[in-house]
Design an enzyme around this catalytic site. Sequence first.
Site, short mmCIF file in Angstrom:
data_model
loop_
_atom_site.label_atom_id
_atom_site.label_comp_id
_atom_site.label_asym_id
_atom_site.label_seq_id
_atom_site.Cartn_x
_atom_site.Cartn_y
_atom_site.Cartn_z
N SER A 152 0.86 -1.18 0.00
CA SER A 152 0.00 0.00 0.00
C SER A 152 0.89 1.22 0.00
CB SER A 152 -0.89 0.02 1.25
OG SER A 152 -1.53 1.29 1.39
N TYR A 166 -1.61 -1.33 10.29
CA TYR A 166 -1.73 -1.44 8.84
C TYR A 166 -0.53 -0.80 8.15
CZ TYR A 166 -3.66 -1.06 4.12
OH TYR A 166 -3.84 -1.16 2.77
#
Length: 266
Positions: A152, A166
């Site tokens: 990401s 995350y």
Amino acid sequence: MFKDLFSLKGRVALVTGGSRGIGKMIAAGFLAQGAAKVYISARKAGPCEATAKELTSAYDGECIALPIDISTVAGCDKLATEVIKLEPKLDILVNNAGAAWGADFDEFPESGWDKVMDLNVKSLFFLTKALAKPLRAAASHDRPAKVINIASIDGIFVNPGETYSYAASKAAVIHLTRRMATKLIKEHINVTAIAPGAFASDMNRAARDRADELAQRIPAGRIGTDEDMAGLAIYLASRAGDYVVGNTIAVDGGVVYANAGLEIAG
């Protein structure tokens, strides 16, 4: 020489988290470029089987559901065992299954750390390890096998959102990609990563539900499409990407390298 540069004709792939979102985009893209079989895994059997049926009817290749929870090493081994029963060779593995968690710094729970790190990092590594045999069987000097990890842009820049585990997990994926590539390229298994920005999915509800608003903060002026995601995955999976080793490529409309500090990542 260039005619079949992006072709995946005859190849066999596994896409984890393939029933929806980015995983489904990639699975569809592989089938569109001639993949013979694309296996998709997900926790929930119903959506996994429905997506497999949908994609099989839309393309010449076959999409096959393997609904298995890979949030544990035992789950990773179970999925690998099922794949190996069906396929002696695996040309492409896409490690896309992932989780996210957001909470204030002072309230962030251990469960929100462990769940995310286990699935996003630990399972990625142990599933790849468990599938090393069919990947090695498919790999050759002239046509390497491919492992594509989904990271990401949150692993590249700091998203203002308080998604501590995350962000840490995706930064770990980017470095783990480099480390795995260093080892596996010697066996003609090519490991790379994709760092998505804003794509509409259940995980990125802002991109799904507020696309127009979000687009104003993206240099390209829009959120990502299915074609944007599939295009990069096809490139890395095909002959076109054979000489790209260990890299993480951002597909984000310019957020990371043409802008900074915007809360839009997926």
